[in-house]
Structure formats: C-alpha cells, structure tokens
Scaffold this motif. Structure first.
Motif, mmCIF file in Angstrom:
data_model
loop_
_atom_site.group_PDB
_atom_site.id
_atom_site.type_symbol
_atom_site.label_atom_id
_atom_site.label_comp_id
_atom_site.label_asym_id
_atom_site.label_seq_id
_atom_site.Cartn_x
_atom_site.Cartn_y
_atom_site.Cartn_z
ATOM 1 N N LEU A 3 0.825 -1.201 0.000
ATOM 2 C CA LEU A 3 0.000 0.000 0.000
ATOM 3 C C LEU A 3 0.864 1.258 0.000
ATOM 4 N N ALA A 42 -6.231 -2.123 -4.053
ATOM 5 C CA ALA A 42 -5.350 -2.878 -3.164
ATOM 6 C C ALA A 42 -5.763 -2.701 -1.706
ATOM 7 N N TRP A 45 -9.019 -4.755 -1.149
ATOM 8 C CA TRP A 45 -8.764 -6.200 -1.084
ATOM 9 C C TRP A 45 -8.096 -6.587 0.236
ATOM 10 N N THR A 46 -7.148 -5.775 0.687
ATOM 11 C CA THR A 46 -6.463 -6.083 1.943
ATOM 12 C C THR A 46 -7.442 -6.093 3.107
ATOM 13 N N TRP A 49 -9.687 -9.225 2.948
ATOM 14 C CA TRP A 49 -9.023 -10.433 3.435
ATOM 15 C C TRP A 49 -8.968 -10.458 4.963
ATOM 16 N N LEU A 148 -3.703 -9.145 -7.930
ATOM 17 C CA LEU A 148 -4.059 -8.206 -6.875
ATOM 18 C C LEU A 148 -4.565 -8.948 -5.642
ATOM 19 N N THR A 151 -1.473 -10.814 -3.943
ATOM 20 C CA THR A 151 -0.519 -9.923 -3.261
ATOM 21 C C THR A 151 -1.125 -9.336 -1.996
ATOM 22 N N THR A 152 -2.373 -8.912 -2.064
ATOM 23 C CA THR A 152 -2.998 -8.317 -0.880
ATOM 24 C C THR A 152 -3.304 -9.373 0.180
ATOM 25 N N LEU A 155 -0.097 -9.830 2.065
ATOM 26 C CA LEU A 155 0.077 -8.720 2.999
ATOM 27 C C LEU A 155 -0.828 -8.886 4.217
ATOM 28 N N VAL A 179 5.271 -10.349 -1.499
ATOM 29 C CA VAL A 179 4.615 -9.046 -1.624
ATOM 30 C C VAL A 179 5.422 -8.144 -2.551
#
Length: 310
Positions: A3, A42, A45-46, A49, A148, A151-152, A155, A179
């Motif tokens: 981020l 991003a 999505w983070t 999750w 995307l 990766t998120t 993280l 990441v």
C-alpha cells in the motif's frame, strides 16, 4: 508495504519526476494510467481479506464442532485453525482465477502474448492500439485480478501472523519476498504468463492445508490425510517444480533479448523480479526432498504413522 508503494506511485502522478536514483526517465511512463484505482483496489482487497479471517475467527466455535479436536493443543486454537481455513479459501480462489489463463498461455499463445504488458494499471486491460492482444483482454484481466488478490492476501496474512504470534523468520522473509514480487508484477501489469505460473502453484496448497489440519485429529481422517498428501506431492511436482522451472527459463531467455519486460520498468525492478523468481525455483527444489519424504511417510506409514503423530 504494497500500500505504501502504491501510494507513492499514486502521489507521483504521471511520473514527471522520480526521486529514487537510477530510475528510468519520465518519458517511459507516458500513457500509463490507473494509479489511483490500483491503490484503492489494493486497500479494499487487503481489508476484505482481514475481514474474512476474523469472520472465521468469530464463527470458530460453530464450524470447529464439525471436526474432532487435535491432539496438539495449539491446533485447537481459534487463530491457528482460522488461518488454515483462511489459506485454503484463498488458494482455491487464486487457483480458479489463474489456472484457465495458464493453460491458454501454455497451449494457445506465442511469446508476445506470454510477455505482454499494459499501461492501464487499474485492471491491466489491453491497450486498444495493440490489436494483436485484443482477443486476450479477458485473460489478461483475470490474471491481473488474481495478482491483486494474491498480493494483498499475502500482505493481510503477514498482518495476521504478526498480530497473533504466528510469525516466524521464515514466514516473514517468504511473505515480504512475495509481496515485493507481486507489487512489481501487478504494479507494472507485466509478465502475465509468469504471474499465472507463480499463482498456479497455489493449486497444491489446499491439499497441504488439509494434511496440516487433519493429521492429528484421529484415525478416522487417515485416508483423507494420505489422499491429500499424495495429491499435494503430485501437484507440487507439476506446478511448483515443472511449470515453475519452464516459466523461469522462458523468462530468462526472453529477457536476455530484452523482450520480456517493458522499457518503462526500472532496471532494479527487472533484476529483482528475475532474481526472486529464480530464488523461488531453488527453494521449491530444496523443498521437494522434504515433500517426497513426508509423502512416503504418510503412504507407507498408514495407521502407524497416524498413531505416531498423535
């Protein structure tokens, strides 16, 4: 990390100036767009999750009743168990998104498609001027969505591990590396074939999660654990070794001719991605010996191995 990097891209705007030494000139970034959308996607999505993980945690008293308790006390922990389910769901989503594009790249594309790139960072949609790639737009966007999400998730998982005392040095190094590589690949909308190969390795993860979760929960799960162990070994060989080596060799050969990555990508990012992918192949190769030993232990040990694990 992702981020912060995306925010840095976002605030730079059109890359008219770049403060980091050694980066490419601003001319290479002309026509590139979608920084704002990528950053907020991003972030969304983070958060999604993280919310999913805590939904599993809150609902743990309900779904954990459906399985026998583990003989290992830490495997009855709300956070440990929820993370196993969390990882399994993630792996199934990423596999569903990345496998169809991977097979299309393998059997129905040339190197120009495998190493295509897009200046539209929000969704990696194909540039309308690149008529040869227009038929691949849906495939490219599926890979960008998977990238995307992957990766998120990594993280978010690093945050979960850190907050709940499950972070080890191995996990931290692994997650930071993935990441970083994911940020460069998805942040530049490039190397769709290699991205598909890397994410398709998640095909083996649900089987590993199944073995890890059920191996200490009694003999009634013996056949499931052995079956999942065999499937993990087979998918490991195909996706984590075979296709991974093939994709890496193809990348190195094409990049040696300057064809794999767009010129707008800074040289340090190009080098970092290639080194990270090569290192990943080496790690998977070293893990293969352990995987073979574990699979043999499960198959040949049968009930005796299950009892020994209790």
């Amino acid at each position: 990390m992702i981020l912060a990097q995306l925010y840095r891209l976002n605030t730079v705007g059109n890359f008219t100036t770049l403060s980091s030494p050694g980066l490419m000139s601003s001319a290479r970034f002309l026509g590139v767009d979608g920084y704002h959308e990528l950053f907020w996607s991003a972030a969304g999505w983070t958060l999604m999750w993280l919310a999913l993980f805590y939904v599993f945690c809150v609902s743990f008293p309900h779904w954990s009743k459906m399985v026998e308790p583990s003989s290992k006390e830490h495997e009855n922990d709300r956070y440990w168990s929820s993370r196993e389910l969390f990882g399994l769901v993630h792996a199934m989503i990423i596999s569903a998104l990345s496998l169809p594009p991977l097979f299309l790249f393998l059997f129905d594309s040339d190197e120009r498609v495998k190493f295509a790139s897009s200046p539209h960072l929000a969704t990696c949609k194909v540039d309308r001027r690149d008529v040869d790639l227009l038929d691949w737009e849906l495939t490219m966007q599926a890979i960008s969505l998977a990238g995307l999400a992957f990766t998120t998730f990594t993280l978010a998982d690093l945050v979960v591990l850190s907050l709940h005392g499950m972070a080890t040095l191995d996990y931290i190094v692994h997650h930071v590396a993935f990441v970083s590589a994911g940020l460069i690949l998805r942040g530049n909308c490039m190397l769709p074939f290699n991205a598909a190969v890397l994410m398709a390795m998640e095909v083996s993860t649900p089987f590993l999660n199944w073995v890890t979760f059920f191996r200490h929960r009694g003999e009634q799960y013996e056949n499931q654990v052995i079956g999942a162990g065999v499937m993990f070994f087979l998918t490991f060989l195909v996706f984590r070794l075979g296709l991974n080596i093939y994709g890496t060799v193809l990348l190195v050969l094409d990049q040696a001719r300057g064809l794999a990555m767009p010129e707008r990508v800074p040289m340090w990012q190009q080098v970092l991605v290639i080194l990270a992918i090569i290192a990943g192949v080496v790690v998977q190769g070293r893990q293969n010996a352990l995987t073979r030993t574990s699979c043999t232990y499960l198959i040949l040990g049968g009930k005796d191995s299950m009892r020994a694990a209790q």
